[in-house]
Design an enzyme around this catalytic site. Structure first.
Site, mmCIF file in Angstrom:
data_model
loop_
_atom_site.group_PDB
_atom_site.id
_atom_site.type_symbol
_atom_site.label_atom_id
_atom_site.label_comp_id
_atom_site.label_asym_id
_atom_site.label_seq_id
_atom_site.Cartn_x
_atom_site.Cartn_y
_atom_site.Cartn_z
ATOM 1 N N LYS A 1 43.531 36.276 54.088
ATOM 2 C CA LYS A 1 43.167 37.383 53.379
ATOM 3 C C LYS A 1 43.947 38.040 52.317
ATOM 4 O O LYS A 1 45.069 37.672 52.230
ATOM 5 C CB LYS A 1 42.852 38.588 54.493
ATOM 6 C CG LYS A 1 41.835 38.481 55.367
ATOM 7 C CD LYS A 1 41.653 39.771 56.304
ATOM 8 C CE LYS A 1 40.442 39.831 56.874
ATOM 9 N NZ LYS A 1 40.205 41.248 57.634
ATOM 10 N N GLY B 1 39.873 39.183 48.460
ATOM 11 C CA GLY B 1 38.774 38.986 49.226
ATOM 12 C C GLY B 1 39.403 38.217 50.541
ATOM 13 O O GLY B 1 40.410 38.143 51.027
ATOM 14 N N VAL C 1 39.202 34.338 52.979
ATOM 15 C CA VAL C 1 39.133 32.793 53.106
ATOM 16 C C VAL C 1 38.815 32.464 54.178
ATOM 17 O O VAL C 1 39.344 32.796 55.133
ATOM 18 C CB VAL C 1 40.509 32.119 52.410
ATOM 19 C CG1 VAL C 1 40.198 30.549 52.559
ATOM 20 C CG2 VAL C 1 40.757 32.495 51.177
ATOM 21 N N ASP D 1 49.971 33.922 38.275
ATOM 22 C CA ASP D 1 50.346 34.597 39.710
ATOM 23 C C ASP D 1 51.028 33.434 40.612
ATOM 24 O O ASP D 1 50.416 33.138 41.626
ATOM 25 C CB ASP D 1 49.008 34.928 40.159
ATOM 26 C CG ASP D 1 49.348 36.142 41.352
ATOM 27 O OD1 ASP D 1 50.323 36.565 41.484
ATOM 28 O OD2 ASP D 1 48.239 36.228 42.099
#
Length: 806
Positions: free
Chosen positions: A506, A510, A512, A621
């Site tokens: 999570k 969202g 997975v 990221d």
């Protein structure tokens, strides 16, 4: 009431669309002494006033007049007098914020003072931008086609309050200039995109953006199929449109179109291009049998400088056709598909409505330093148009700055310009109203009253229409993805994941879920939350992952784009994310060789993203949560939601927002005082990740012993351990000498990667070399500190590659 509003709205649009542009700033400087104020077109030129000259103007320069007028075609103003520079000389022009046309006039000949321009070489800068370097006006005019004795160099530069124009003579040389022209332009005229507010990035799925720190040089501006349009016949910005009769054209005919009635619109105002441009064109010909046109292209060849990106603006206008699908063609730039389907009537909405499209393309050096940029138009047959034809009315080609330099490719990173204005731009307003319903339009109109309400209504309506257009563009991209990847319905994903019953992760994006394809293959399904901006993140992730194929990059298997439902299907990795692995397997995290193998794999994955793909991908990221491990602990970079695509030669990126994760985000991403944002931002994140892997257990121990350590900048005490040579205890007492060297090497590499100044960090190519090489070959880096001075930014250490490739 509604009819009245629409009538007034259409009236306002009509008035603003057909009104000529009136520039806020106009400087016409005839350099040197002269008594003649008017040029051949009746424009008034002024002498150099003291307020624009430097204090040392008398010592640094002198004025002179030409020895004799060689050519009868050379105008008196501004070419018969010149300012000649002995040393650095800076003009300072007070201007309003925004982009400006800067035109420099040169007449390389001999002057009565004894100065001969044949031996003149000069470098020219404006604020932080290098426009010309070791430039010879004499050599340039001798090589010009068509042949000319004088020269105008046109640039477009963003300026805050003062335009500082500096001439720097080369060694053992004098420099000169005959005239200087500065003219303002409409806001974001060349940066917002074409009539559709888009800049198509040729060879990429992501649209190109031009920020407020981008300068450019006009290299070609053509009135296709017609004669030259001089400055006074332009639409208010004094641009010169040349004929395309020389080396630019291969094939085609130029029909005569008298008495053209042009319906300018708000999307294409009258100042975009003068009526002369839209009144002429080139077509393929063979009107009796256009089927013959399928055997060739309508082609132009433009000579450009290699190693730069170019903005190509194409102008279109249909006079004689009045229905869609009568003339449909494809546009190719540099032998690449730029737009598959071009139907002027369909795009413009009707006949006699001009439109223009913007494209960005990078030109490499494979064909030498001065290659040809090829433009081809070819009929598109798949929609069975009425005529197999193509048409073009005008072309503009701008060379975009390369890290602040329009002259040559150089490695040093430059400081960013200040923002153009503190006022909100249409982009800011769009962000504020994004996702709101159309009721907002009515609410604003009622709240502010009928007077200002109408103006606000018009503005918001236009912005809402622009937002809807961008939404449609995203859906077009999804159609392109369908040709490359498996597209699943939401019902299929529900079946694959057994109604989303098995959650494996999570996050803010969202959830997975684990699942199985019909062939038994395990997959991970990431379902995005229905949040603002998630559509853009989704497009970024699919576009980035669809271009990759590497053992250290997670494999994309498919996607779902169904209404508000968006999901990505990728390979299942047994050991989950790196942070989960390190928290579950304390014993393995003490295994230096295991951590080293993981770190090296991540480095190779990033090296591939930066240098191995056709288009460079900057991840933005990198953190433990976004590194996945398979059954053999092979790391794979995942989660490309914040990624940005760019050409490999672009060392500087434009970001509209801060992206990344606190603790791993590079300092230049949130503060430009550290330098310009580039692929080096990923290098910083990788360095923090490696230090985190090596020092995570140590950090827990230190914070247990000394609570004050938690407030200390993490790499500070890692660096102190490195200096003291006491890093052995991080992995326990039984660490071998070889493992100790591996750990130290990882720390040294990590500390090099987190240098605050991007130019001091190694590239990922160099990082992989350092990771694979010996410890003895590595220097100890300077101690990283978030408190740096201007001097630190401008200097570079021994591992610096200047922000570019090594």
């Amino acid at each position: 009431m509604i009819c009245f509003i629409l009538f007034v709205f259409s009236f306002l649009v009509s008035v603003s669309a057909t009104a000529p542009y009136k520039p806020d700033d106009v400087f016409l400087i005839n350099c040197g002494e002269t008594d003649v104020p008017f040029d051949n077109h009746g424009r008034t030129w002024t002498q150099e006033e003291k307020n624009i000259l430097p204090k040392n103007s008398d010592n640094a320069s002198f004025s002179s007049v030409v020895s004799y007028k060689e050519e009868s075609g050379i105008p008196q103003v501004p070419y018969m007098t010149a300012r000649i520079f002995r040393s650095d000389f800076t003009y300072s022009f007070p201007v309003s914020p925004g982009w400006k046309f800067l035109r420099l006039y040169f007449y390389p000949t001999s002057y009565k003072s004894g100065f001969d321009a044949v031996n003149s070489f000069v470098s020219v800068t404006v604020n932080d931008f290098t426009l010309l370097q070791n430039f010879s006006a004499d050599l340039t005019v001798k090589a010009s086609i068509p042949e000319s004795k004088s020269l105008i160099k046109e640039f477009i530069v963003p300026v805050y309050l003062t335009l500082n124009l500096t001439f720097r003579p080369s060694n053992n040389s004098l420099a000169f200039v005959n005239g200087i022209e500065i003219v303002s332009m409409p806001d974001r005229f060349y940066s917002k995109g074409g009539f559709d507010d888009l800049i198509t990035n040729v060879g990429s799925l992501i649209d190109f953006e031009i920020d407020n720190s981008t300068a450019s040089e006009t290299v070609h501006r053509l009135n296709v199929g017609g004669h030259m349009v001089d400055e006074v016949n332009d639409s208010g910005m004094f641009r010169r449109w040349l004929s395309d009769d020389y080396e630019f054209l291969i094939g085609g005919v130029s029909p005569y179109m008298p008495d053209v009635n042009i319906s300018y619109t708000e999307k294409t105002p009258a100042y975009v291009a003068p009526a002369y441009v839209y009144s002429t064109c080139r077509m393929m010909g063979n009107a009796q049998d256009t089927y013959l046109n399928l055997n060739f292209n309508l082609t132009w060849l433009f000579t450009v400088d290699a190693g730069f990106s170019y903005l190509v603006r194409l102008h279109f206008f249909e006079k004689y056709l009045n229905k869609a699908n009568q003339r449909v063609f494809s546009i190719f730039l540099g032998n690449q598909m730029a737009r598959e389907e071009m139907d002027v009537i369909r795009l413009s909405g009707g006949p006699r409505i001009p439109i223009y499209l913007d494209f960005r393309i990078y030109v490499g050096s494979e064909s030498g330093p001065r290659p040809d940029l090829r433009l081809d138009l070819h009929p598109l047959v798949k929609d069975n148009p009425e005529y197999y034809e193509a048409i073009l009315n005008g072309v503009e080609i701008l060379k975009l700055n390369n890290s602040g330099n329009l002259a040559i490719i150089q490695d040093n990173e430059l400081k960013p310009n200040p923002p153009l204005s503190s006022n909100l731009t249409p982009n800011h307003v769009t962000q504020q109203i994004k996702g709101k319903s159309s009721h907002l339009l009515v609410k604003i109109f009622i709240a502010v009253g009928p007077g200002t309400g109408l103006a606000t209504f018009v503005v918001v309506l236009m912005l809402w229409m622009r937002q809807m257009k961008r939404k449609n563009r995203k859906e077009e991209r999804v159609v392109m993805f369908k040709k490359l990847l498996n597209m699943y319905t939401y019902a299929e994903l529900k079946k694959i994941t057994k109604s989303f019953s098995y959650i494996i992760g999570k996050g803010g994006f969202g959830t997975v879920y684990g699942g199985n394809l019909s062939n038994g293959r395990k997959v991970a399904v990431k379902v995005l939350k229905d949040l603002k901006g998630s559509a853009e993140d989704f497009i970024n992730e699919v576009a980035s992952m669809s271009q990759t194929s590497h053992v250290n990059i997670v494999s994309l298997l498919g996607f779902c784009f169904e209404g508000s439902k968006r999901a990505i299907v990728y390979e299942f990795l047994e050991n989950g994310s790196l942070d989960q692995f390190m928290s579950r397997n304390k014993s393995l995290t003490q295994d230096v060789t295991t951590l080293y193998g993981i770190a090296l794999g991540i480095a190779r994955g990033l090296e591939y993203l930066h240098y191995g793909c056709k288009t460079r991908i900057v991840h933005f990221d990198i953190k433990p949560q976004n590194i996945l491990l398979d059954g053999n602990l092979c790391p794979k970079v995942s989660d490309f939601g914040l990624a940005k695509l760019c050409e490999k030669r672009e060392s500087v990126l434009s970001l509209m927002d801060t992206r990344g994760t606190i603790g791993y985000i590079a300092p230049e991403v949130f503060s430009r005082m550290y330098g310009r944002v580039s692929h080096k931002s990923d290098v910083y994140s990788f360095g923090m990740l490696v230090i985190d892997m090596i020092g995570a257990r140590s950090k827990e121990i230190v914070e247990t012993v000394d609570s004050a350590a938690s407030s200390t900048y993490f790499p500070d005490w890692i660096y102190k351990d490195l200096e003291d040579g006491e890093q052995t205890w991080i992995f326990g007492d039984e660490i071998t000498k070889e493992e100790k060297e591996i750990a130290k090497k990882m720390i040294v590499v990590g500390l090099w990667c987190i240098q605050p100044c991007p130019s001091d960090r190694p590239s990922m190519n160099r990082v992989v070399e350092m990771m694979e090489g010996s410890l003895d070959a590595l220097e100890i880096p300077p101690k990283p500190s978030m408190h740096i001075s201007t001097e630190v930014i401008t200097e570079s250490s021994s591992l610096s590659d200047g922000g570019e490739d090594v």
